[in-house]
Design a protein around this motif. Structure first.
Motif, mmCIF file in Angstrom:
data_model
loop_
_atom_site.group_PDB
_atom_site.id
_atom_site.type_symbol
_atom_site.label_atom_id
_atom_site.label_comp_id
_atom_site.label_asym_id
_atom_site.label_seq_id
_atom_site.Cartn_x
_atom_site.Cartn_y
_atom_site.Cartn_z
ATOM 1 N N VAL A 24 0.843 -1.207 0.000
ATOM 2 C CA VAL A 24 0.000 0.000 0.000
ATOM 3 C C VAL A 24 0.870 1.245 0.000
ATOM 4 O O VAL A 24 0.586 2.226 -0.706
ATOM 5 N N SER B 139 0.608 3.770 -3.251
ATOM 6 C CA SER B 139 0.061 5.116 -3.013
ATOM 7 C C SER B 139 1.036 6.183 -3.490
ATOM 8 O O SER B 139 0.616 7.259 -3.936
ATOM 9 N N LEU C 281 -6.346 5.374 -8.890
ATOM 10 C CA LEU C 281 -6.812 5.702 -7.543
ATOM 11 C C LEU C 281 -7.876 4.710 -7.074
ATOM 12 O O LEU C 281 -7.903 4.320 -5.896
ATOM 13 N N LEU D 21 -6.098 1.687 -5.960
ATOM 14 C CA LEU D 21 -5.461 1.963 -4.674
ATOM 15 C C LEU D 21 -6.470 1.874 -3.536
ATOM 16 O O LEU D 21 -6.201 1.258 -2.497
ATOM 17 N N CYS E 196 -6.488 -0.656 -0.372
ATOM 18 C CA CYS E 196 -6.511 -0.141 0.999
ATOM 19 C C CYS E 196 -7.657 -0.766 1.803
ATOM 20 O O CYS E 196 -7.488 -1.101 2.985
ATOM 21 N N TRP F 212 -8.520 -0.431 5.600
ATOM 22 C CA TRP F 212 -8.469 1.039 5.542
ATOM 23 C C TRP F 212 -9.725 1.644 6.135
ATOM 24 O O TRP F 212 -10.844 1.363 5.702
ATOM 25 N N ALA G 227 -5.318 13.771 1.298
ATOM 26 C CA ALA G 227 -5.122 13.246 -0.053
ATOM 27 C C ALA G 227 -5.457 14.303 -1.097
ATOM 28 O O ALA G 227 -4.744 14.452 -2.099
ATOM 29 N N PHE H 24 -0.257 11.607 0.690
ATOM 30 C CA PHE H 24 -0.925 10.400 0.189
ATOM 31 C C PHE H 24 -0.649 9.216 1.114
ATOM 32 O O PHE H 24 -1.540 8.393 1.348
ATOM 33 N N HIS H 25 0.570 9.107 1.603
ATOM 34 C CA HIS H 25 0.869 8.038 2.553
ATOM 35 C C HIS H 25 0.007 8.185 3.810
ATOM 36 O O HIS H 25 -0.502 7.188 4.340
ATOM 37 N N PHE I 263 -3.713 7.141 2.767
ATOM 38 C CA PHE I 263 -4.030 5.783 2.314
ATOM 39 C C PHE I 263 -3.264 4.693 3.064
ATOM 40 O O PHE I 263 -3.826 3.640 3.343
ATOM 41 N N TRP I 264 -2.009 4.942 3.359
ATOM 42 C CA TRP I 264 -1.204 3.891 3.994
ATOM 43 C C TRP I 264 -1.287 3.932 5.512
ATOM 44 O O TRP I 264 -1.471 2.883 6.163
#
Length: 293
Positions: free
Chosen positions: A86, A90, A142, A145, A149, A154, A164, A240-241, A244-245
């Motif tokens: 992930v 991302s 996206l 992604l 997630c 997520w 994001a 973004f990390h 999403f991560w």
């Protein structure tokens, strides 16, 4: 019929810059459609290349870095990054958006030379349309992604979703500003294309797409790390990390300090400054586009 006053006259071939984009929405849509049709003319997969290319890129980097070099956390490597797949993807989707947007925008004026020589329309439409086309390719990635997630557990907060959006805006503005700058310079100096290609190669590795920011801080120290962190692409990738991560981790992995209080506003300011610089350069050079092309 009364003659026009000197105040009403404008320099030939010059418009209102990016302000004209708002009044040329229909032309922008036509250019985006044209770019998509030309790109996939004769293609078997068509828009599916938006999935295939980043998918292959992800597999190569994941195997090379996550498995062979041990960046993926495992029982044998507890120091690695959790959910490295992930984390990696991302960053890849955002850096791919930037690379495609800037690469195409820097060539957009030259590639549309025949159209520019025949009619007048806001020339900024061409770099901006290139960024929009890249956004069209970005959103299918996206979706993939987000699906990954969700499988990783997520559960984002509203603030993380806004992070994001902020990351995408910063990188989009940066690509637009640099696209205006190099797109106009490329009309006069075709070496600009090669310079952009080198910048894009460096951008992939000069931002924490495949490695953790803590590795950079440990090697460079706080002073050089601050310079590294001021890169708008780095800021966008970290946002973004975070969006999403980070929600898929156990919460023990730290994000860069001052990401929201310092680096995000600074990244936005730098991106806007580059847009202004790109627009200024574009306006200075566009008067002789038709002659040079």
């Amino acid at each position: 019929m009364s003659a026009s006053s000197p105040a009403e006259l404008t320099s030939p071939g010059l418009g209102g810059g990016l302000r004209d984009i708002r009044q040329s929405g229909f032309l922008l849509k036509l250019l985006v459609r044209k770019e998509l049709k030309v790109r996939y003319r004769g293609s078997v997969l068509g828009l599916l290349w938006s999935y295939v290319k980043p998918g292959v890129q992800f597999v190569v980097f994941y195997v090379a870095l996550g498995v062979f070099l041990g960046l993926e956390r495992s029982a044998r490597n507890p120091e690695g990054l959790p959910n490295y797949a992930v984390y990696l993807f991302s960053g890849i989707v955002l850096i791919n958006f930037f690379s495609e947007a800037l690469g195409n925008a820097s060539r957009s004026i030259v590639n549309n030379g025949n159209l520019i020589k025949k009619i007048y329309l806001p020339r900024e439409l061409f770099p901006v349309a290139s960024v929009w086309v890249s956004a069209v390719h970005f959103f299918p990635q996206l979706v993939v992604l987000v699906a990954g997630c969700l499988l990783a557990g997520w559960h984002p907060s509203m603030f993380q979703l806004l992070a994001a959006v902020a990351g995408f805006v910063i990188v989009g503005l940066l690509a637009t500003g640099l696209g205006l700058l190099f797109g106009s310079a490329n009309v006069y100096f075709r070496d600009s294309e090669n310079l952009v290609d080198m910048l894009l190669m460096v951008a992939t590795w000069a931002s924490p797409v495949m490695y953790a920011w803590s590795m950079v801080e440990a090697k460079l120290g706080s002073t050089w790390f601050a310079i590294y962190q001021a890169n708008p692409i780095t800021i966008g990738v970290e946002l973004f990390h975070y969006a999403f991560w980070f929600p898929t981790t156990d919460g023990t992995t730290a994000m860069p300090p001052n990401l929201f209080t310092l680096w995000t506003p600074l990244g936005l300011v730098i991106a806007l400054a580059i847009v202004i610089l790109g627009q200024f350069t574009f306006r200075r050079l566009e008067g002789r586009f038709a002659q040079e092309l």
